[in-house]
Enzyme design. Structure first.
Site, PDB file in Angstrom:
ATOM      1  N   THR A   1       1.122  -1.358   0.077  1.00 56.36           N
ATOM      2  CA  THR A   1      -0.238  -0.083   0.088  1.00 56.36           C
ATOM      3  C   THR A   1       0.613   1.256   0.214  1.00 56.36           C
ATOM      4  O   THR A   1       2.370   1.081  -0.319  1.00 56.36           O
ATOM      5  CB  THR A   1      -1.526  -0.323   1.031  1.00 56.36           C
TER       6      THR A   1
ATOM      7  N   ALA B   1       3.793   6.907   3.914  1.00 54.34           N
ATOM      8  CA  ALA B   1       4.596   6.448   4.199  1.00 54.34           C
ATOM      9  C   ALA B   1       4.365   4.781   3.106  1.00 54.34           C
ATOM     10  O   ALA B   1       3.266   4.898   2.734  1.00 54.34           O
ATOM     11  CB  ALA B   1       4.116   5.510   5.463  1.00 54.34           C
TER      12      ALA B   1
ATOM     13  N   LYS C   1       8.205  -0.775   6.246  1.00 53.72           N
ATOM     14  CA  LYS C   1       7.402   0.971   6.264  1.00 53.72           C
ATOM     15  C   LYS C   1       8.241   1.831   5.762  1.00 53.72           C
ATOM     16  O   LYS C   1       9.398   1.599   6.630  1.00 53.72           O
ATOM     17  CB  LYS C   1       6.846   1.044   7.006  1.00 53.72           C
TER      18      LYS C   1
ATOM     19  N   ASP D   1      -4.733   5.953  15.860  1.00 54.31           N
ATOM     20  CA  ASP D   1      -5.905   5.848  14.689  1.00 54.31           C
ATOM     21  C   ASP D   1      -6.383   4.423  14.666  1.00 54.31           C
ATOM     22  O   ASP D   1      -6.025   3.750  13.879  1.00 54.31           O
ATOM     23  CB  ASP D   1      -4.556   6.151  13.390  1.00 54.31           C
TER      24      ASP D   1
HETATM   25  N1  LIG Z   1       3.392  -5.464   9.649  1.00 53.52           N
HETATM   26  C1  LIG Z   1       2.783  -6.321   8.554  1.00 53.52           C
HETATM   27  N2  LIG Z   1       2.663  -7.288   8.311  1.00 53.52           N
HETATM   28  C2  LIG Z   1       1.109  -7.180   7.080  1.00 53.52           C
HETATM   29  N3  LIG Z   1       0.110  -6.496   6.039  1.00 53.52           N
HETATM   30  C3  LIG Z   1       1.065  -4.902   6.948  1.00 53.52           C
HETATM   31  C4  LIG Z   1       1.445  -5.373   8.775  1.00 53.52           C
HETATM   32  N4  LIG Z   1       1.668  -3.933   8.380  1.00 53.52           N
HETATM   33  C5  LIG Z   1       0.863  -2.926   7.589  1.00 53.52           C
HETATM   34  N5  LIG Z   1       0.121  -4.144   6.641  1.00 53.52           N
HETATM   35  C6  LIG Z   1      -0.408  -3.847   6.192  1.00 53.52           C
HETATM   36  O1  LIG Z   1       0.328  -2.689   5.203  1.00 53.52           O
HETATM   37  C7  LIG Z   1      -0.854  -1.683   5.404  1.00 53.52           C
HETATM   38  C8  LIG Z   1      -0.177   0.178   6.215  1.00 53.52           C
HETATM   39  O2  LIG Z   1       0.425  -0.220   7.175  1.00 53.52           O
HETATM   40  P1  LIG Z   1       0.161   0.679   7.834  1.00 53.52           P
HETATM   41  O3  LIG Z   1      -1.592   1.271   8.170  1.00 53.52           O
HETATM   42  O4  LIG Z   1       1.119   0.693   8.642  1.00 53.52           O
HETATM   43  O5  LIG Z   1       0.817   2.574   7.061  1.00 53.52           O
HETATM   44  P2  LIG Z   1      -0.166   3.934   6.975  1.00 53.52           P
HETATM   45  O6  LIG Z   1      -1.365   3.767   7.495  1.00 53.52           O
HETATM   46  O7  LIG Z   1       0.236   4.027   5.341  1.00 53.52           O
HETATM   47  O8  LIG Z   1       0.942   4.218   7.816  1.00 53.52           O
HETATM   48  P3  LIG Z   1       1.441   6.039   8.692  1.00 53.52           P
HETATM   49  O9  LIG Z   1      -0.198   5.410   9.358  1.00 53.52           O
HETATM   50  O10 LIG Z   1       1.701   5.488   9.914  1.00 53.52           O
HETATM   51  O11 LIG Z   1       1.745   7.295   7.486  1.00 53.52           O
HETATM   52  C9  LIG Z   1      -2.134  -2.281   6.365  1.00 53.52           C
HETATM   53  O12 LIG Z   1      -3.064  -1.797   6.054  1.00 53.52           O
HETATM   54  C10 LIG Z   1      -2.042  -3.359   6.059  1.00 53.52           C
HETATM   55  O13 LIG Z   1      -2.572  -3.430   5.001  1.00 53.52           O
HETATM   56 MG   LIG Z   2      -2.934   2.320   8.377  1.00 52.85          MG
END
Ligand SMILES: Nc1ncnc2c1ncn2[C@@H]1O[C@H](COP(=O)(O)OP(=O)(O)OP(=O)(O)O)[C@@H](O)[C@H]1O
Ligand SMILES: [Mg+2]
Length: 288
Positions: A31, A36, A60, A175
């Site tokens: 994603t 990020a 990440k 969040d």
């Molecule tokens: N440890 C993990 N294992 C598997 N999938 C993950 C993991 N961490 C994140 N994901 C997948 O990636 C997606 C985005 O990750 P995350 O929610 O940490 O990022 P973000 O929302 O873009 O971050 P931020 O709000 O901190 O900038 C999650 O919804 C999930 O589908």
């Molecule tokens: Mg997220």
């Protein structure tokens, strides 16, 4: 944070520069949010760690923002990465279900986390509810419907308990959306809950059960030393998230709160606080 490439879209090859020492051959973009990028990659353990810890990991990456002042940008990235990693390490130590931190580099702007098998609760609930939609209104399926409702209630209880374990150590997530909760299947061999992000995700296999453990992810906005008020706001955000993304599941929120209420000593006080937070939320929305 809302992601512009949803986890349900097919993983793609990276289009952005990857941080050192990663390369595009070994990383798959899962994603892409505003702050990020989330990749799946493989983790090669240090010679001193057991080889069993080798495997998929979630990378990440918080790339630098060209519009931000360079010094400020570095400072912000470092602060966010460290804050997220610190909370995760503390949670792991205290037995809260979160992915392990495998490594990080704040200069390069990345943190590597244990890969959580399974799907986000958002995707799991959506697909589970859609699966059952065809059955609604059909005669003779009353028991099936009840069974499905019980399955959803059971999931909500587990979500409440997982959040309770986090709050029990005075950490708030900041969040709590259904995209930041993952459903890890009880055992990969059961094969009932599809494995998202496995090397070959099979999008044609429906999600027929919501079995598994809840794992909390995305601690970019988390805070330690939280007060009851912060915890109540955390729950309120989660309630709202269910209301907007899964209106069907909203009616089972009482189960989530029941699971939460039984999960640690101070939970009931937080639930009473939640009523005040809701009231304030309603007043605010009436005033516009
Ligand atoms: N440890 C993990 N294992 C598997 N999938 C993950 C993991 N961490 C994140 N994901 C997948 O990636 C997606 C985005 O990750 P995350 O929610 O940490 O990022 P973000 O929302 O873009 O971050 P931020 O709000 O901190 O900038 C999650 O919804 C999930 O589908
Ligand atoms: Mg997220």
């Amino acid at each position: 944070m809302p992601s512009s490439a949803s986890p349900s879209s097919q993983p793609t090859a990276p289009t952005h520069a990857l941080p050192t020492p990663f390369d595009s051959a070994s990383c798959t973009l899962i994603t892409q949010g505003a702050e990020a990028f989330l990749y799946r990659t493989s983790f090669l353990p240090h010679p001193s760690t057991p080889s069993s810890s080798a495997g998929n990991c979630a990378l990440k990456h918080r790339p630098s923002k060209p519009y931000r002042h360079a010094v400020l940008d570095k400072r912000l990235t470092r602060a966010r990465i460290l804050a997220e990693a610190r909370v995760l390490v503390r949670c792991r130590r205290e037995g809260v279900p979160v992915p392990a931190v495998l490594g990080l580099d704040w200069e390069e702007g990345w943190v590597a986390l244990e890969w959580v098998e399974g799907v986000t609760v958002r995707r799991g609930v959506d697909e589970f509810v859609n699966e059952g939609r065809g059955e609604e209104g059909e005669e003779g399926l009353g028991d099936r419907k009840k069974e499905r409702e019980a399955t959803l209630r059971d999931l909500m209880i587990r979500i409440g308990r997982a959040v309770g374990r986090l709050h029990a150590i005075d950490v708030v997530h900041g969040d709590l959306t259904t995209s930041n909760l993952m459903l890890r299947p009880p055992s990969s061999s059961s094969g009932v809950v599809r494995q998202s992000g496995s090397t070959s995700p099979d999008a044609s296999v429906p999600i027929t059960t919501l079995a598994g453990d809840i794992v909390l992810i995305d601690f970019g906005l988390a805070a330690q030393n939280a007060l009851d008020e912060d915890k109540a706001v955390d729950l309120y955000v989660l309630e709202r998230a269910f209301g907007s993304t899964h209106p069907y599941a909203e009616r089972f929120l009482d189960s989530m709160l029941a699971g939460y209420g039984d999960s640690y000593k101070g939970a009931r006080v937080v639930l009473r606080r939640l009523e005040d937070v809701r009231m304030r939320g309603r007043k605010k929305s009436m005033l516009g």
